[in-house]
Design a protein around this motif. Structure first.
Motif, PDB file in Angstrom:
ATOM      1  N   ALA A 428      25.388 -25.807  -1.727  1.00  0.00           N
ATOM      2  CA  ALA A 428      25.956 -25.418  -0.438  1.00  0.00           C
ATOM      3  C   ALA A 428      25.085 -24.385   0.267  1.00  0.00           C
ATOM      4  O   ALA A 428      24.880 -24.443   1.487  1.00  0.00           O
ATOM      5  CB  ALA A 428      27.372 -24.872  -0.637  1.00  0.00           C
ATOM      6  N   LEU A 429      24.540 -23.449  -0.498  1.00  0.00           N
ATOM      7  CA  LEU A 429      23.729 -22.398   0.100  1.00  0.00           C
ATOM      8  C   LEU A 429      22.348 -22.907   0.491  1.00  0.00           C
ATOM      9  O   LEU A 429      21.796 -22.498   1.503  1.00  0.00           O
ATOM     10  CB  LEU A 429      23.625 -21.219  -0.871  1.00  0.00           C
ATOM     11  N   ARG A 430      21.779 -23.793  -0.312  1.00  0.00           N
ATOM     12  CA  ARG A 430      20.470 -24.354   0.054  1.00  0.00           C
ATOM     13  C   ARG A 430      20.568 -25.198   1.321  1.00  0.00           C
ATOM     14  O   ARG A 430      19.710 -25.153   2.182  1.00  0.00           O
ATOM     15  CB  ARG A 430      19.918 -25.196  -1.096  1.00  0.00           C
ATOM     16  N   ASP A 433      25.533 -25.593   4.348  1.00  0.00           N
ATOM     17  CA  ASP A 433      26.591 -26.496   4.795  1.00  0.00           C
ATOM     18  C   ASP A 433      27.957 -25.907   4.415  1.00  0.00           C
ATOM     19  O   ASP A 433      28.350 -25.932   3.239  1.00  0.00           O
ATOM     20  CB  ASP A 433      26.416 -27.869   4.153  1.00  0.00           C
ATOM     21  N   PRO A 434      28.710 -25.360   5.372  1.00  0.00           N
ATOM     22  CA  PRO A 434      30.009 -24.749   5.028  1.00  0.00           C
ATOM     23  C   PRO A 434      31.035 -25.757   4.525  1.00  0.00           C
ATOM     24  O   PRO A 434      31.992 -25.378   3.847  1.00  0.00           O
ATOM     25  CB  PRO A 434      30.449 -24.107   6.349  1.00  0.00           C
ATOM     26  N   ALA A 439      34.034 -27.410  -2.475  1.00  0.00           N
ATOM     27  CA  ALA A 439      33.756 -28.085  -3.740  1.00  0.00           C
ATOM     28  C   ALA A 439      33.727 -27.119  -4.917  1.00  0.00           C
ATOM     29  O   ALA A 439      33.755 -27.553  -6.069  1.00  0.00           O
ATOM     30  CB  ALA A 439      32.426 -28.835  -3.655  1.00  0.00           C
ATOM     31  N   TYR A 440      33.677 -25.804  -4.638  1.00  0.00           N
ATOM     32  CA  TYR A 440      33.606 -24.848  -5.756  1.00  0.00           C
ATOM     33  C   TYR A 440      34.487 -23.623  -5.554  1.00  0.00           C
ATOM     34  O   TYR A 440      34.789 -22.913  -6.510  1.00  0.00           O
ATOM     35  CB  TYR A 440      32.162 -24.400  -5.985  1.00  0.00           C
ATOM     36  N   ALA A 441      34.903 -23.302  -4.321  1.00  0.00           N
ATOM     37  CA  ALA A 441      35.671 -22.082  -4.059  1.00  0.00           C
ATOM     38  C   ALA A 441      37.122 -22.422  -3.767  1.00  0.00           C
ATOM     39  O   ALA A 441      37.421 -23.388  -3.051  1.00  0.00           O
ATOM     40  CB  ALA A 441      35.070 -21.311  -2.887  1.00  0.00           C
ATOM     41  N   ALA A 442      38.030 -21.616  -4.317  1.00  0.00           N
ATOM     42  CA  ALA A 442      39.448 -21.799  -4.050  1.00  0.00           C
ATOM     43  C   ALA A 442      39.752 -21.462  -2.596  1.00  0.00           C
ATOM     44  O   ALA A 442      39.135 -20.565  -2.003  1.00  0.00           O
ATOM     45  CB  ALA A 442      40.274 -20.915  -4.980  1.00  0.00           C
ATOM     46  N   ALA A 450      33.455 -15.006   1.783  1.00  0.00           N
ATOM     47  CA  ALA A 450      32.126 -14.397   1.716  1.00  0.00           C
ATOM     48  C   ALA A 450      31.028 -15.436   1.903  1.00  0.00           C
ATOM     49  O   ALA A 450      30.058 -15.216   2.638  1.00  0.00           O
ATOM     50  CB  ALA A 450      31.954 -13.672   0.378  1.00  0.00           C
ATOM     51  N   ASP A 451      31.158 -16.600   1.247  1.00  0.00           N
ATOM     52  CA  ASP A 451      30.124 -17.619   1.377  1.00  0.00           C
ATOM     53  C   ASP A 451      30.128 -18.259   2.754  1.00  0.00           C
ATOM     54  O   ASP A 451      29.080 -18.679   3.263  1.00  0.00           O
ATOM     55  CB  ASP A 451      30.309 -18.689   0.297  1.00  0.00           C
ATOM     56  N   GLY A 452      31.304 -18.340   3.391  1.00  0.00           N
ATOM     57  CA  GLY A 452      31.347 -18.834   4.762  1.00  0.00           C
ATOM     58  C   GLY A 452      30.577 -17.928   5.704  1.00  0.00           C
ATOM     59  O   GLY A 452      29.799 -18.388   6.545  1.00  0.00           O
ATOM     60  N   ALA A 453      30.791 -16.609   5.551  1.00  0.00           N
ATOM     61  CA  ALA A 453      30.048 -15.650   6.372  1.00  0.00           C
ATOM     62  C   ALA A 453      28.561 -15.705   6.065  1.00  0.00           C
ATOM     63  O   ALA A 453      27.716 -15.581   6.955  1.00  0.00           O
ATOM     64  CB  ALA A 453      30.599 -14.238   6.139  1.00  0.00           C
TER      65      ALA A 453
END
Length: 534
Positions: A428-430, A433-434, A439-442, A450-453
């Protein structure tokens, strides 16, 4: 006694020798104003027009420094007037008595305190043309690590000096830190509030360890764009800042320790952070007040060689060295000939170069890249498919874009699930793609937010990190049932390559973490992540 004037009426207030020009902010209940001495013969904001020589610039800078002020006005709070009757007078007298001892290059200079109007006591300080750090952080949500290193170094020096004098600042946050035109950081002096009843002697209640805690919180916010929060909800720094070294992680975790005795001093924190990155000035052009933006150093022209490559990142070289003015402008002059001599001397001493490379290698050996809100800049061009293959020991099936199997069902055991989820996060980070976060975060978890930001920041700044490598080892299941699991593991992050001559590729950065997994949707998802001691 009359009621306190509203902020809109303060410009008409009689403040002795000063004329309020413009409100520039608020801090701890007080209002901040740009002001000039009434006897000033010329408008200092107009003196930048038509300047064609260094002599004219220095003359204009001296004039501004001698006529412009930052005034903090402290209106009387609500309550019985008798309770505050003498407090402002005592405060002003003691501040004026002690102000000559409050002199440091990274503390705003105090000219005077006044209580001539007992309802509107005010403090007169030097005027920082670059504005407030809080405005920069609100605009950008965080700083580049190299910019953060400069701020931390300057604030750390100010705090270390105060602590050596037996003083506690008590307000180490972005609203109390200002920037000069050269982007040097200067701290608001630690004078008590005039209505506190404690007089005007410098320093506040608390301990140096309290300052260190606030200093660490500020540093974390500058690096990640978010407050660290309590440890049980804190996203580990390697998952939020891509280039934080192992030493930076350790010193910040220690400084945030709930037990004050475990915290390092301010100087140690500053030295570790400053040693991890090459400090560069903050680019203030996008956040500076329009009335003062013309005073900032001009942005460099890339065609004239004013850019440098540091750690694989293109950064700006400062035109004017960041220095804090102390009543007069200090203009830095470039000594290019001297720089050339130093470079020749370095070439003539290979042993010295090897020693320097060794030191830099030790500082950067733990560099991390676990995709975060403050990634090091790379090319906008996506890497070849062969460069983004995720290495994961549990996947033998074919994969797409490095790490997530195309024909392997999601694992049911917690151990296999952790490996699967870490690989999915890497993808997702590479790919920035939000839509892959689910697929991995609740859902609605801190990890999802945090990963969305983080991905938003990557996309908005056109950052692509195709060499990201993440894996987990030494997985230990501490608790597992049909719906919840708690797993401890060691996180390995790599993929950042130094391009500075004489340095080696950074090895994996390792940190022990605990993952809380949830299976409310039928499949394991990461609900929370926390750092744990080794």
């Amino acid at each position: 006694m009359v009621e306190t004037p509203e902020a809109a009426d303060l410009a008409a207030a009689d403040l002795d020798r000063y004329r309020l020009i413009k409100k520039v902010g608020e801090c701890s209940g007080s209002s901040l104003w740009y002001a000039r001495l009434r006897e000033a013969e010329a408008d200092g904001t107009l003196l930048t027009a038509g300047i064609t020589s260094r002599h004219e610039f220095e003359r204009a800078a001296r004039h501004r420094a001698s006529t412009e002020r930052l005034i903090t006005i402290h209106p009387r709070p609500g309550g019985k007037a008798a309770a505050f009757e003498n407090a402002p007078t005592v405060w002003a007298s003691e501040v004026n008595t002690h102000r000559s001892s409050m002199r440091h290059p990274h503390i705003l200079h105090t000219y005077e305190a006044s209580a001539s109007d007992p309802i509107l006591p005010f403090l007169v300080l030097e005027f920082p043309e670059g504005g407030c750090l809080d405005k920069v952080l609100r605009s950008r949500r965080g700083l580049e690590p190299e910019e953060c290193a400069g701020v931390v170094a300057h604030v750390g020096r100010a705090l270390s000096w105060l602590h050596s004098q037996g003083l506690v600042h008590g307000g180490v946050d972005a609203s109390n830190i200002f920037l000069t035109r050269g982007a040097a950081s200067v701290v608001m002096p630690p004078w008590p509030e005039p209505w506190s009843g404690r007089g005007g002697a410098p320093g506040v209640e608390g301990t140096p360890a309290d300052d260190v805690l606030r200093f660490a919180e500020l540093t974390w916010t500058m690096l990640t764009g978010r407050s660290p929060g309590p440890w049980e909800h804190r996203i580990p720094l390697p998952m939020s800042c891509p280039s934080a070294t192992k030493n930076v992680v350790q010193v910040l975790e220690a400084a945030l320790d709930p037990h004050s005795s475990a915290r390092p001093d301010a100087q140690e924190l500053a030295l570790v952070v400053r040693g991890a990155w090459d400090a560069v000035p903050i680019d203030l052009h996008s956040t500076a007040d329009a009335d003062f933006a013309s005073r900032l150093p001009a942005r460099p022209d890339p065609s004239k060689g004013r850019f440098a490559r540091r750690g694989g990142v293109q950064v700006r070289k400062p035109d004017v060295a960041p220095t804090a003015s102390r009543g007069r402008a200090q203009v830095a002059v470039r000594f290019r000939a001297l720089s050339n001599v130093r470079r020749l001397a370095a070439l003539a001493h290979p042993a010295r170069r090897r020693w320097k490379a060794t030191v830099m290698g030790l500082l950067l050996v733990a560099a991390v890249v676990h995709a975060a809100s403050r990634p090091l800049l790379t090319s906008d061009k996506a890497p070849p498919t062969s460069d983004v293959q995720e290495v994961s020991p549990i996947f033998a099936a074919s994969t797409v874009n490095g790490g997530v199997p195309t024909d392997t069902p999601e694992p049911t055991g917690a151990v296999e699930a952790v490996e699967h989820l870490v690989a999915a996060r890497g993808r997702a980070l590479r790919e920035r793609d939000p839509s892959l976060i689910g697929a991995y975060a609740a859902a609605d978890s801190e990890v999802e937010k945090a990963d969305g930001a983080c991905i938003d920041a990557l996309r908005s700044r056109s950052v692509v990190w195709g060499d990201l490598r993440t894996r987990v080892e030494d997985i230990v299941v501490e608790e597992e049932n049909d719906s919840l699991a708690r797993v401890r593991a060691k996180l390995f992050v790599s993929g950042w390559k130094k391009t500075t001559p004489g340095t080696q590729e950074a090895d994996d950065t390792i940190q022990s973490i605990r993952l809380h997994l949830d299976r409310a949707t039928g499949s394991w998802r990461i609900k929370a992540v926390e750092a744990v001691p080794d």
